[in-house]
Enzyme design. Structure first.
Site, PDB file in Angstrom:
ATOM      1  N   HIS A 504       0.823  -1.209   0.000  1.00 36.30           N
ATOM      2  CA  HIS A 504       0.000   0.000   0.000  1.00 36.30           C
ATOM      3  C   HIS A 504       0.858   1.260   0.000  1.00 36.30           C
ATOM      4  O   HIS A 504       0.369   2.359  -0.236  1.00 36.30           O
ATOM      5  CB  HIS A 504      -0.955   0.006   1.198  1.00 36.30           C
ATOM      6  CG  HIS A 504      -0.266   0.188   2.520  1.00 36.30           C
ATOM      7  ND1 HIS A 504       0.176  -0.857   3.284  1.00 36.30           N
ATOM      8  CD2 HIS A 504       0.055   1.319   3.227  1.00 36.30           C
ATOM      9  CE1 HIS A 504       0.718  -0.420   4.398  1.00 36.30           C
ATOM     10  NE2 HIS A 504       0.663   0.926   4.371  1.00 36.30           N
ATOM     11  N   ASP A 534       0.406  -7.629   1.422  1.00 38.21           N
ATOM     12  CA  ASP A 534       0.755  -6.227   1.607  1.00 38.21           C
ATOM     13  C   ASP A 534       2.265  -6.026   1.606  1.00 38.21           C
ATOM     14  O   ASP A 534       2.828  -5.292   2.408  1.00 38.21           O
ATOM     15  CB  ASP A 534       0.152  -5.674   2.900  1.00 38.21           C
ATOM     16  CG  ASP A 534       0.176  -4.147   2.933  1.00 38.21           C
ATOM     17  OD1 ASP A 534       0.257  -3.520   1.850  1.00 38.21           O
ATOM     18  OD2 ASP A 534       0.140  -3.583   4.057  1.00 38.21           O
ATOM     19  N   SER A 619       5.066   2.590   8.026  1.00 39.54           N
ATOM     20  CA  SER A 619       4.718   1.394   7.249  1.00 39.54           C
ATOM     21  C   SER A 619       5.887   0.994   6.373  1.00 39.54           C
ATOM     22  O   SER A 619       6.484   1.819   5.671  1.00 39.54           O
ATOM     23  CB  SER A 619       3.497   1.668   6.372  1.00 39.54           C
ATOM     24  OG  SER A 619       2.362   1.933   7.172  1.00 39.54           O
TER      25      SER A 619
END
EC number: 3.4.21.-
Length: 769
Positions: A504, A534, A619
């Site tokens: 993402h 992911d 992230s």
């Protein structure tokens, strides 16, 4: 005790004097026997072993008569001395001083005479003056007996005699008695022997023997005239007598402090007296023998014969004799030892004399001398002070003696104690320092390791930015979330860098801007990405040697509570290289993920939970253990009100499997069984009745559609089948169904499913290839 002739004395005094009298008699008898035996051996005497007193009257009667005679004589002497006691205090003091120094001279003379050959000198001296001696025998009777008593008990009797004899009115007589008290037993023996020789004259022998008996009868009364002065008092009880003795003892203890202030003045008076009498010494030398004692063993004389009083001429002669002795003493010896002891004895004599005078005044109804009373009070106060000083001195002496005896052991003991204390302090300090050092070392090691791991990890963490923010066609919220993130260099081959990040983060853009910790930037290319996991892999080229490859750990060995570090770039480049610390809060978490942001979960992600601070921009960041090795990649966090520090990371072992396929294939091939499903939990009652679902079934999925010729169709699944278990695991929903199927992407083996069809339970095998 009534002893006749109106004389009454206390019973205790009577017994004491009687014992002394009998003792002296026995002593004289033994002495005479010994002398007679020697005379027989020397053929100088015809008498041998004659027992004295065998034919005499009873001892007790003889003692009473002697004591009574002495008391009468004492009373006469006391009456004669009353007139002289009215003299001024200065005369009394001068008389005392003269007596004091004369007594001292006599004592020193006696000490010097002991060193001379007394046998030869005294024998010759006695022969020349025998007539003078015999003419004064009546005066010398009592003195001869006193000499023998004082020789046997010198200190005790001498003090008691001097107590009375040291009166100012009788200083001459005191001098004679003091002279006689200082003579030793050897002098008495020599005198007795000489007299024995003179006894060969027949016309004088009987008289001499009778005089000896008179001496014996007067022995005890003459010994302690200070006690006899009190005999006219009423009989004392035993407690009163003891009290009187204690008072006298206390007065004796302070004797050396009473006349200390006047001794210097007395010395000058004594020197004047000495110079005054020196010219007449040689004239009276022949009269010295008048002071000698005559000893005989004749018991037939009258026992009750009283002592004769001394005349004034005799007193003057005695004074001259003592001055002569003082002169000879100064000429023979320069020694001054004994002055203090004689001074102390003189003090005791004067003290007893004053007490006797006061006692006599009380008996006659007179008041004691005022000066004597003041002196007594001063003595009492001084006695108390001296007692305290004596006690302190005793303590000091004891301590000094103890120290002198045991000081080596005490020093060794003190040294051992000090050594133990020092060693204990040293060991305690060493142990304390060791503990502190251990703690400091542990903290320093922990700190150093943490910092080392953080510094190394920062060199392997980069910032990943895509071009989504420039694309105006995308929603603003989505662009802001995807525009920046973090990545980890997990492999470096030359100048080629392989960076893992979240899918993402890269979005749909192929090119990514990579910024290193030194603020240098390069453009990287996305090699592949997988939305179900992911994860994405970006390849970049850089010759910067500061960029390091991170070490890979093992996520299968994670421990709950294990400390970890999170390194990332929260909120973009401005805060790149941020390090946060935490622990592993949970293991084997299934986290639902919504990839497309349609508010519908798309996948269950297998992850472990951490409590380190994670913010947007973290992230794709690295999660490292205490060894500085990568154990996970940050993937998500729960952003809900009142929820803090709940973040999740993909285990590094799963990451390695995904990135390997992404490097080579650019994608991940997952099994597709060709079905669409609904969750049982979302069915209403009509739908449950349509599929004939038992009421006990609460969780699972219902097959809503089956693709023709798909794996599910080939396996025999039909629309309306309810799957409650898959691969032996309970099936909660469709996310769990997809997770189990995708977990077999590598082996693609058939799995067993438990289903309900038309309300009946059955099992089928679902093919994955």
């Amino acid at each position: 005790m009534d002893i006749g002739k109106k004389h009454v004395i206390p019973k205790s005094q009577y017994r004491r004097k009687r014992r002394e009298f009998f003792h002296n008699e026995d002593r004289e008898e033994n002495l005479n026997q010994h002398q007679d035996k020697q005379n027989i051996d020397n053929t100088t005497s015809k008498k041998a072993d004659k027992q004295i007193h065998k034919d005499s009257i009873d001892k007790h009667e003889r003692f009473k008569n002697s004591l009574s005679s002495h008391l009468e004589q004492r009373n006469r002497d006391v009456n004669e001395n009353k007139a002289e006691e009215s003299k001024s205090n200065q005369d009394s003091k001068s008389a005392y001083n003269r007596d004091h120094y004369l007594t001292d001279d006599v004592s020193k003379k006696q000490n010097s005479l002991d060193s001379v050959d007394q046998d030869t000198e005294k024998s010759k001296y006695y022969e020349q003056n025998s007539e003078a001696t015999l003419s004064t025998k009546s005066t010398d009777k009592v003195e001869s007996t006193d000499m023998r008593k004082l020789s046997s008990d010198k200190n005790k009797v001498g003090h008691e005699e001097q107590h009375v004899l040291s009166k100012p009115s009788e200083h001459d007589k005191e001098t004679r008695i003091d002279f006689e008290s200082s003579r030793t037993d050897s002098d008495s023996s020599m005198q007795t022997e000489k007299i024995k020789k003179d006894s060969s004259d027949g016309n004088k022998s009987s008289n001499l023997k009778s005089e000896v008996i008179s001496d014996k009868s007067n022995t005890v009364p003459k010994l302690s005239e200070s006690d006899d002065e009190v005999n006219n008092q009423k009989p004392l009880t035993l407690p009163e007598e003891q009290k009187l003795k204690r008072q006298q003892s206390q007065n004796e203890q302070t004797k050396t402090y009473t006349y200390g202030d006047s001794e210097q003045n007395d010395k000058s008076n004594y020197e004047n007296d000495l110079s005054h009498h020196m010219p007449s010494i040689s004239d009276d030398k022949d009269n010295v023998m008048r002071e000698n004692h005559i000893v005989d063993d004749n018991p037939d004389n009258d026992i009750n014969t009283p002592s004769l009083s001394k005349t004034d001429d005799d007193r003057k002669l005695d004074e001259k004799i003592h001055v002569e002795d003082k002169h000879k003493q100064n000429a023979d010896s320069s020694e001054t030892v004994g002055y203090q002891s004689q001074s102390s004895a003189s003090h005791r004599i004067t003290e007893k004399r004053n007490n006797a005078i006061n006692d006599h005044d009380k008996l006659n109804g007179q008041k004691p001398n005022a000066k004597t009373s003041a002196n007594n009070n001063q003595k009492k106060a001084t006695s108390k002070l001296n007692k305290g000083r004596a006690t302190n001195n005793n303590y000091s002496d004891i301590l000094k003696k103890f120290w002198m005896m045991y000081w080596p052991k005490l020093v060794i003991l003190m040294g051992i104690i000090i050594l133990i204390v020092i060693l204990n302090a040293i060991f305690n300090n060493v142990n304390k320092n060791d503990r502190m050092n251990d703690n400091n070392d542990a903290d320093a090691q922990k700190y150093t390791t943490t910092m080392k791991n953080a510094n190394n990890t920062v060199k392997s963490v980069v910032t990943v930015e895509n071009e989504t923010s420039k694309d105006s066609s995308l929603p603003k919220d989505k662009a802001s979330q995807d525009e920046v993130g973090s990545g980890v260099v997990y492999k470096k081959s030359g100048d080629t860098l392989y960076i893992v990040t979240n899918a993402h983060v890269v979005g749909d853009k192929e090119n990514q801007k990579i910024t290193f910790s030194n603020n240098k930037s390069v453009v990287g290319k996305v090699l592949g990405k997988d939305k179900w996991s992911d994860l994405a892999v970006v390849k970049a080229t850089s010759s910067d040697s500061s960029v390091k490859e991170i070490a890979i750990g093992d996520s299968n060995n994670l421990v709950l509570g294990e400390p970890i570090l999170v390194v990332g770039n929260p909120l973009g480049v401005d805060f790149k290289g941020t390090v946060t610390e935490g622990i592993i809060s949970g293991l084997n978490r299934n986290v639902p993920i919504d990839f497309d942001k349609d508010n519908k979960y798309d996948m269950l992600m297998k992850a472990f939970q951490i409590d380190a601070s994670v913010n947007p921009g973290n992230s794709g960041g690295a999660v490292v253990n205490r060894e500085g090795k990568l154990i996970g990649v940050v993937a998500a966090k729960i952003s809900m009100p009142n929820v803090e520090n709940m973040s999740f990371a993909i285990p590094v072992n799963e990451v390695q499997k995904i990135v390997k396929d992404l490097e080579t294939k650019g994608k991940i091939d997952y099994p597709d069984v060709g079905v669409k499903m609904k969750n049982i939990a979302s069915l209403n009652s009509f739908e449950r009745q349509a599929v004939k679902l038992p009421g006990k079934v609460k969780n699972g999925v219902v097959v809503d559609q089956v693709d023709n010729n798909g794996l599910a169709d080939q396996s025999g699944l039909k629309k309306g089948d309810v799957i409650t278990e898959l691969d032996g695991k309970l099936l909660e929903d469709d996310l769990r169904f997809r997770q189990i199927i995708f977990s077999h992407k590598d082996d693609l083996k058939s799995i067993t499913a438990k289903i309900y069809r038309d309300g009946k339970e059955k099992e089928i095998n679902i093919k994955l290839k």
